[in-house]
Every structure is written in C-alpha cells, then in structure tokens.
Design a protein around this motif. Structure first.
Motif, PDB file in Angstrom:
ATOM      1  N   VAL A  84       1.218  -1.176   0.268  1.00 18.50           N
ATOM      2  CA  VAL A  84       0.239  -0.022   0.340  1.00 18.50           C
ATOM      3  C   VAL A  84       0.739   0.907  -0.287  1.00 18.50           C
ATOM      4  O   VAL A  84       0.542   1.775  -0.869  1.00 18.50           O
ATOM      5  CB  VAL A  84      -1.239   0.431   1.082  1.00 18.50           C
ATOM      6  CG1 VAL A  84      -1.454   1.297   1.666  1.00 18.50           C
ATOM      7  CG2 VAL A  84      -1.588  -0.736   1.411  1.00 18.50           C
ATOM      8  N   LYS A  85       1.989   1.119   0.999  1.00 16.99           N
ATOM      9  CA  LYS A  85       3.039   2.323   0.581  1.00 16.99           C
ATOM     10  C   LYS A  85       4.229   2.686  -0.177  1.00 16.99           C
ATOM     11  O   LYS A  85       4.669   3.426  -0.473  1.00 16.99           O
ATOM     12  CB  LYS A  85       2.920   2.942   2.695  1.00 16.99           C
ATOM     13  CG  LYS A  85       4.048   3.947   2.957  1.00 16.99           C
ATOM     14  CD  LYS A  85       4.356   3.889   4.259  1.00 16.99           C
ATOM     15  CE  LYS A  85       4.481   6.012   4.747  1.00 16.99           C
ATOM     16  NZ  LYS A  85       5.206   5.675   5.313  1.00 16.99           N
ATOM     17  N   GLN A  91      11.347  -4.695  -4.879  1.00 12.97           N
ATOM     18  CA  GLN A  91      12.545  -4.106  -4.747  1.00 12.97           C
ATOM     19  C   GLN A  91      13.036  -3.978  -3.541  1.00 12.97           C
ATOM     20  O   GLN A  91      14.322  -3.757  -3.067  1.00 12.97           O
ATOM     21  CB  GLN A  91      12.465  -3.033  -5.810  1.00 12.97           C
ATOM     22  CG  GLN A  91      13.801  -2.039  -5.880  1.00 12.97           C
ATOM     23  CD  GLN A  91      15.139  -3.252  -6.559  1.00 12.97           C
ATOM     24  OE1 GLN A  91      14.744  -3.919  -7.417  1.00 12.97           O
ATOM     25  NE2 GLN A  91      16.113  -3.142  -5.820  1.00 12.97           N
ATOM     26  N   GLN A  92      11.949  -2.882  -2.679  1.00 14.05           N
ATOM     27  CA  GLN A  92      12.385  -2.530  -1.388  1.00 14.05           C
ATOM     28  C   GLN A  92      12.700  -3.626  -0.703  1.00 14.05           C
ATOM     29  O   GLN A  92      13.665  -3.996   0.463  1.00 14.05           O
ATOM     30  CB  GLN A  92      11.246  -1.606  -0.743  1.00 14.05           C
ATOM     31  CG  GLN A  92      10.781  -1.201  -1.074  1.00 14.05           C
ATOM     32  CD  GLN A  92      11.937   0.727  -0.648  1.00 14.05           C
ATOM     33  OE1 GLN A  92      12.402   0.214   0.145  1.00 14.05           O
ATOM     34  NE2 GLN A  92      11.927   1.337  -2.101  1.00 14.05           N
ATOM     35  N   PHE A 119      11.330   1.043   5.163  1.00 13.67           N
ATOM     36  CA  PHE A 119      10.546   0.214   5.399  1.00 13.67           C
ATOM     37  C   PHE A 119      10.912  -0.352   6.014  1.00 13.67           C
ATOM     38  O   PHE A 119      10.354  -1.767   6.648  1.00 13.67           O
ATOM     39  CB  PHE A 119      10.600  -0.301   3.481  1.00 13.67           C
ATOM     40  CG  PHE A 119      10.765  -1.077   2.834  1.00 13.67           C
ATOM     41  CD1 PHE A 119       9.326  -1.041   2.442  1.00 13.67           C
ATOM     42  CD2 PHE A 119      11.106  -2.355   2.838  1.00 13.67           C
ATOM     43  CE1 PHE A 119       8.985  -2.266   1.579  1.00 13.67           C
ATOM     44  CE2 PHE A 119      11.205  -3.964   2.854  1.00 13.67           C
ATOM     45  CZ  PHE A 119       9.428  -4.294   2.448  1.00 13.67           C
ATOM     46  N   LEU A 120      11.903  -0.729   6.276  1.00 14.97           N
ATOM     47  CA  LEU A 120      12.665  -1.966   7.258  1.00 14.97           C
ATOM     48  C   LEU A 120      11.925  -2.064   8.028  1.00 14.97           C
ATOM     49  O   LEU A 120      12.183  -2.799   9.182  1.00 14.97           O
ATOM     50  CB  LEU A 120      14.242  -1.365   7.127  1.00 14.97           C
ATOM     51  CG  LEU A 120      14.995  -2.840   8.039  1.00 14.97           C
ATOM     52  CD1 LEU A 120      14.892  -4.293   6.987  1.00 14.97           C
ATOM     53  CD2 LEU A 120      16.876  -2.695   7.889  1.00 14.97           C
ATOM     54  N   ILE A 121      12.072  -0.523   8.742  1.00 13.73           N
ATOM     55  CA  ILE A 121      11.678  -0.765  10.350  1.00 13.73           C
ATOM     56  C   ILE A 121      10.109  -0.933  10.094  1.00 13.73           C
ATOM     57  O   ILE A 121       9.499  -1.961  11.046  1.00 13.73           O
ATOM     58  CB  ILE A 121      11.418   0.948  11.138  1.00 13.73           C
ATOM     59  CG1 ILE A 121      13.380   1.338  11.154  1.00 13.73           C
ATOM     60  CG2 ILE A 121      10.570   0.441  12.001  1.00 13.73           C
ATOM     61  CD1 ILE A 121      12.954   2.213  11.970  1.00 13.73           C
ATOM     62  N   PHE A 122       8.713  -0.752   9.246  1.00 14.18           N
ATOM     63  CA  PHE A 122       8.079  -0.778   9.229  1.00 14.18           C
ATOM     64  C   PHE A 122       7.376  -2.710   9.254  1.00 14.18           C
ATOM     65  O   PHE A 122       7.263  -3.221   9.518  1.00 14.18           O
ATOM     66  CB  PHE A 122       6.784  -1.073   7.962  1.00 14.18           C
ATOM     67  CG  PHE A 122       6.052  -0.512   8.265  1.00 14.18           C
ATOM     68  CD1 PHE A 122       5.050  -0.787   8.772  1.00 14.18           C
ATOM     69  CD2 PHE A 122       5.028  -0.303   6.786  1.00 14.18           C
ATOM     70  CE1 PHE A 122       3.330  -0.928   8.613  1.00 14.18           C
ATOM     71  CE2 PHE A 122       3.695  -0.399   6.338  1.00 14.18           C
ATOM     72  CZ  PHE A 122       2.973  -0.446   7.789  1.00 14.18           C
ATOM     73  N   ASP A 145       2.044   2.028  16.739  1.00 14.54           N
ATOM     74  CA  ASP A 145       0.299   2.211  15.794  1.00 14.54           C
ATOM     75  C   ASP A 145       0.798   2.452  13.980  1.00 14.54           C
ATOM     76  O   ASP A 145      -0.219   3.455  13.572  1.00 14.54           O
ATOM     77  CB  ASP A 145      -0.201   2.778  16.006  1.00 14.54           C
ATOM     78  CG  ASP A 145      -2.196   2.405  15.915  1.00 14.54           C
ATOM     79  OD1 ASP A 145      -2.058   1.216  15.254  1.00 14.54           O
ATOM     80  OD2 ASP A 145      -2.788   3.110  16.216  1.00 14.54           O
ATOM     81  N   MET A 146       1.261   1.509  13.103  1.00 14.82           N
ATOM     82  CA  MET A 146       1.848   1.488  12.001  1.00 14.82           C
ATOM     83  C   MET A 146       0.348   1.120  11.066  1.00 14.82           C
ATOM     84  O   MET A 146       0.338   1.037   9.831  1.00 14.82           O
ATOM     85  CB  MET A 146       2.591   1.368  11.479  1.00 14.82           C
ATOM     86  CG  MET A 146       4.081   2.441  12.737  1.00 14.82           C
ATOM     87  SD  MET A 146       5.771   1.879  11.574  1.00 14.82           S
ATOM     88  CE  MET A 146       5.814   2.119  10.164  1.00 14.82           C
TER      89      MET A 146
END
Length: 147
Positions: A84-85, A91-92, A119-122, A145-146
C-alpha cells in the motif's frame, strides 16, 4: 528449538525492533547503520520464530530465503501491509535481503547499498506482530501503530 528458546528469540526480535526505533526517533539525528542492523535482525528473528514454531528448521541471515519458507498466507499478509505504501515492495524487500550482513560490514563493501529504513522498520513491525499472534506471545515492548 524448545518453547523456551522460541520465547527468548521472540523477546530478542521485539528488543531489536525497539532498538531500531530508538535509533530513528523523529526530531533527532537518525543513527542510520545501527537502526538498519537492529531492524533487519528483528525481522530475521521474528521470521525464524514463526518458522521454528511450525517445526521448520532455518539458518542464515537472508530475509528472502526465510520468507520463502513461510506459509504463503503469511507472505501475502506481509506484502498486503507494505505494498500500500511501497508499490515497489519487491524491490524494497530485495534491498533488505542481506541488510544484517551487509550493513554490519558496510565499511568493507565497495558497492553502494540502497535501503529504505522506513520500509525496514515497518517490515520489522509487521513481522513482530505476526510472530506474536502466531505463538500467542505478549510483551511490554510498544509496537508502533503503523498498521
């Protein structure tokens, strides 16, 4: 692994997640490399806990190899949150694959590394949440609260 070892690994996954967040607090100078190392190790441990709890033996630090061993519904759940984000999810994720190894020794690498710490923390957040649900684990570590 024993249940006690799995529980210890889950605690460590959450602890490394918390450490990655602290290295990347809004309003402060981010501490890049430690944040990347902590977040990637958190993802690795969370994925291993999920796999160990299903009786799957796993080794190594490559996130893609670990994710390939996961049940497909868990991979889809992870992807659904992130795509979504980040429409370039694949690729990420590829950029994060060897982050724990590469970024620990970034001073020895002659190639440019590309990674999105957000991205990595999410990814770490999502993997820790799924891990906790999978093994029925509770903790006092505050997840963002992501979701």
């Amino acid at each position: 692994m024993t249940e006690q070892q799995i529980s210890h690994a889950a605690t460590n996954a959450l602890s490394f997640y918390a450490a990655a967040k602290r290295c990347n607090i809004n309003g402060m100078v981010p501490i890049g490399t430690p944040s990347i190392i902590n977040a990637s190790f958190s993802v690795e441990l969370a994925l291993k806990v999920i796999l160990y709890s299903d009786g799957v033996d796993c080794k190594g630090h490559h996130l893609l190899a670990l994710m390939e061993k996961l049940p497909s519904e868990i991979c889809i759940e992870i992807q659904n949150y992130l795509v979504v984000k980040w429409p370039d999810y694949e690729q990420q994720l590829k950029n994060c694959d060897k982050a724990f190894v590469d970024w620990r020794y970034v001073h020895k690498i002659d190639i440019e590394l590309n990674i999105n710490i957000n991205f990595l923390i999410f990814l770490s957040e999502i993997c820790c949440r799924i891990m906790m649900e999978q093994i029925g684990y509770t903790s006092n570590v505050e997840l963002q609260d992501m979701l």
